[in-house]
Design an enzyme around this catalytic site. Structure first.
Site, PDB file in Angstrom:
ATOM      1  CG  ASP A 550      -0.977  -1.714   3.139  1.00 41.88           C
ATOM      2  OD1 ASP A 550      -2.384  -2.012   3.498  1.00 41.88           O
ATOM      3  OD2 ASP A 550       0.045  -1.474   4.141  1.00 41.88           O
ATOM      4  CG  HIS A 551      -7.510  -1.478  -0.079  1.00 42.08           C
ATOM      5  ND1 HIS A 551      -7.858  -0.750   0.077  1.00 42.08           N
ATOM      6  CD2 HIS A 551      -8.915  -1.546  -1.177  1.00 42.08           C
ATOM      7  CE1 HIS A 551      -9.113   0.028  -0.668  1.00 42.08           C
ATOM      8  NE2 HIS A 551      -9.221  -0.556  -0.839  1.00 42.08           N
ATOM      9  NE  ARG A 552      -2.389  -3.786   5.719  1.00 43.87           N
ATOM     10  CZ  ARG A 552      -1.020  -3.768   6.486  1.00 43.87           C
ATOM     11  NH1 ARG A 552      -1.063  -4.668   7.740  1.00 43.87           N
ATOM     12  NH2 ARG A 552      -0.050  -3.571   5.826  1.00 43.87           N
ATOM     13  CB  ILE A 554      -3.580   4.000   0.500  1.00 40.49           C
ATOM     14  CG1 ILE A 554      -2.926   5.025   0.861  1.00 40.49           C
ATOM     15  CG2 ILE A 554      -4.309   4.742  -0.626  1.00 40.49           C
ATOM     16  CD1 ILE A 554      -1.448   4.834   0.335  1.00 40.49           C
TER      17      ILE A 554
END
Ligand code: CAO
Length: 578
Positions: A550-552, A554
């Protein structure tokens, strides 16, 4: 010889330069008497100009966007035979010939020209005492609405106690060709509301009392001629349809109002929270009602958000093709729906219901895919030594009566070690998105392929268990999963997931993060590849890894460090002991 009739814009009240927003016919069309030809719309009213006679459209004199006034040419009709006969008979003044002729009604006859709403409101007050005074009560009645009687009320925007601004819409009346809004003649507080949706009203019928702020005294309507109650398009002496036309396209009411129609049960846009009145022509409103469509739920694609016939048709198609709210295939989150296809037109088909697990996982995966900005980082881990060790240990374990030692527990242990170094991989975003929740436990789930679909059993406290124990637990949970015997609690509480397709094949893939977790490791089939050791190529067993996150939560660099460490742990198991 064919007879032609030039249709002109009829009396549209005190309006000039009203925009044409829709052409409903084209050259060559055959139209019935009173069929709608064009739609005009001001900021407060919409009306269709109807055909005064049946005939064929020979030419069109205006286009969408033109601004028209009474008497402007609309189109030329070649009259049908019956109409020709009628029109060749002695007729009234030439000026009337081309405009749609009024419906006979007591008010419309005898040259009496009922006034549009605004005019009516003004004239009703003329001569009445007008002076500044203390707060007063103003009886609001249905004004002159042309030659209509018993017009259905389709919307009531106010209730007793509401405070309305001057010109705020109180009601919408709708005939079969026009819609008109009755505005508040003054600002004030509504009391004694006498009208409800479905009532049929005529001029003079009581609507309510307005307790005004105290500038006006009058019995029916504002007294002074300069009071600008918005005049509607409705005009007297105009035919059905040319009259009226307020409110239809009016902007959102500043007072509470309710759409009159029931909402269809489908996962389509909910009625707008503000209960605004949608822009739509009278004909379109009728069309929508016939289909049971609540226009408050339809997005308009026309000018100024106006709802078109296509918008209503698309809405209905979506409603019919959207299955159930529980497992939406598409059409949610503002995503355009996938059109339904009748596959039987291409060959024979068989429809089988989805298994319960598949339906549940479909909804879960859909949610995760839509909510999480995914990135997938790939790498290859050198597991040459690990595999040699695993095989030797697996044989020993089997010989001692233990279970099989597969690659999965080694990967699980290495993942737990990597998470200890990069703990954000086991965190979750708080529901408000304001913070990260770090867990003081390390439970790891693994995707298991079962005859009924995908399930994710969870192994608890992986960091505290040895590889043999992990092998036993994963083996047992995998068997339970395949037998459909997993309990709910055995599938809950995971911090991170592993999806291993290594026993099947393939190289890399993009696993979907198992929300509310923030990371998942995809494992594919290992294979021998040549690896340069600085002097020569060596045959090494490489394991493809696909880390989705989850790029939010990591960052890419964090994920890259995680996967590099994981590769090192798998390449040299001694690191697990450090
Ligand atoms: N590379 C090469 N071989 C592998 C391997 C890999 N990465 N992973 C497993 N294997 C081998 C095993 O060693 C075993 O070989 P042997 O029978 O010769 O010993 C064989 O493949 C089968 O292993 P397995 O898959 O039964 O056992 P596992 O512990 O590795 O996996 C489980 C267990 C439950 C993860 C697996 O059975 C499964 O269901 N995988 C599918 C997961 C899935 O569907 N993921 C997709 C989710 S998203 O749609």
């Amino acid at each position: 010889m064919s007879k032609e009739l030039e249709v002109k814009v009829p009396d549209i009240g005190s309006y000039d330069g009203v925009p044409v927003i829709d052409l409903l016919v084209k050259v060559g069309d055959r139209v019935e008497k009173e069929a709608s030809l064009v739609t005009l719309e001001s900021d407060k009213a919409t009306m269709d100009v109807p055909a005064p006679e049946a005939g064929i459209v020979k030419s069109i004199k205006l286009k969408v966007g033109d601004k028209v006034s009474q008497g402007d040419a609309v189109l030329v009709l070649e009259l049908a035979d019956e109409a020709k006969a009628e029109h060749s008979a002695p007729k009234p003044a030439a000026a009337d010939a081309a405009a749609p002729s009024p419906q006979p009604s007591p008010k419309g006859r005898g040259g009496e020209s009922p006034l549009p709403l605004g005019e009516a409101a003004r004239s009703a007050g003329e001569g009445a005492p007008s002076k500044v005074a203390a707060p007063s009560k103003l009886a609001v009645t249905i004004p002159d609405v042309g030659n209509y009687d018993h017009i259905p009320v389709i919307e009531v925007f106010v209730k007793d106690g509401d405070v309305v601004e001057k010109d705020a819409p109180l009601l919408t009346l709708e005939s079969d060709k026009a819609t008109m809004e009755v505005p508040a003649p003054e600002a004030g507080t509504v009391s004694g509301l006498k009208i409800k949706v479905g009532d049929k009203v005529s001029q003079g019928d009581a609507i309510c009392t307005l307790e005004t702020a105290g500038t006006v005294q009058g019995s029916v309507a504002p007294a002074a001629a300069d009071r600008s109650v918005p005049p509607p398009l409705a005009t007297a002496g105009s035919p059905r349809g040319t009259g009226g036309g307020q409110g239809e396209g009016s902007k959102p009411a500043p007072t509470p109002g309710k759409p009159a129609e029931a909402a269809p049960a489908s996962p389509l846009p909910a009625p707008s929270a503000t209960d605004t009145i949608p822009y739509a022509s009278p004909g379109l409103r009728k069309f929508a009602r016939e289909l049971g469509v609540n226009l408050a739920r339809v997005s308009g694609s026309g000018p100024r958000g106006r709802i078109t016939r296509d918008d209503v048709q698309s809405f209905v198609k979506r409603a019919l093709s959207t299955p159930t709210p529980a497992a939406p295939v598409s059409g949610t989150s503002g995503i355009p729906p996938i059109p339904a296809v009748d596959f039987s037109q291409f060959g024979s088909i068989e429809t089988k219901p989805l298994a319960r697990i598949r339906k549940l996982s479909a909804a879960h995966l859909h949610r995760a895919w839509l909510n999480i900005p995914h990135v997938t980082q790939t790498d290859e881990a050198d597991i040459t030594e690990l595999e040699a060790f695993r095989k030797s240990q697996s044989e020993e374990l089997s010989a001692a009566g233990g279970g099989k030692l597969t690659l999965l527990p080694f990967i699980m242990k290495a993942v737990a070690k990597a998470i200890q170094a990069y703990p954000e991989f086991a965190s979750s975003l708080s529901p408000d998105g304001e913070s990260l929740i770090f867990k003081q436990y390390l439970h790891i789930g693994f995707a298991a392929d079962t005859p009924n679909g995908l399930v994710v059993p969870v192994v608890r406290d992986v960091d505290k268990k040895g590889i043999v124990q992990l092998a036993q637990e994963t083996g047992e949970l995998a068997k339970k999963a395949r037998d459909g015997k997993l309990k709910g609690e055995e599938m809950r509480g995971g911090c991170f997931s592993i999806s291993s397709l290594g026993g099947i094949g393939g190289s890399h893939f993009t696993p979907i993060v198992n929300a509310p977790e923030v990371g998942i490791l995809g494992v594919s089939k290992s294979s021998i590849k040549p690896v340069w050791d600085g002097k020569a190529f060596q045959p090494r067993l490489l394991l493809p890894l696909s880390l989705s996150y989850d790029h939010r939560v990591i960052d890419g660099a964090y994920a890259a460090r995680f996967i590099v460490l994981l590769g090192k742990l798998l390449a040299d198991l001694r690191r697990l002991a450090l």
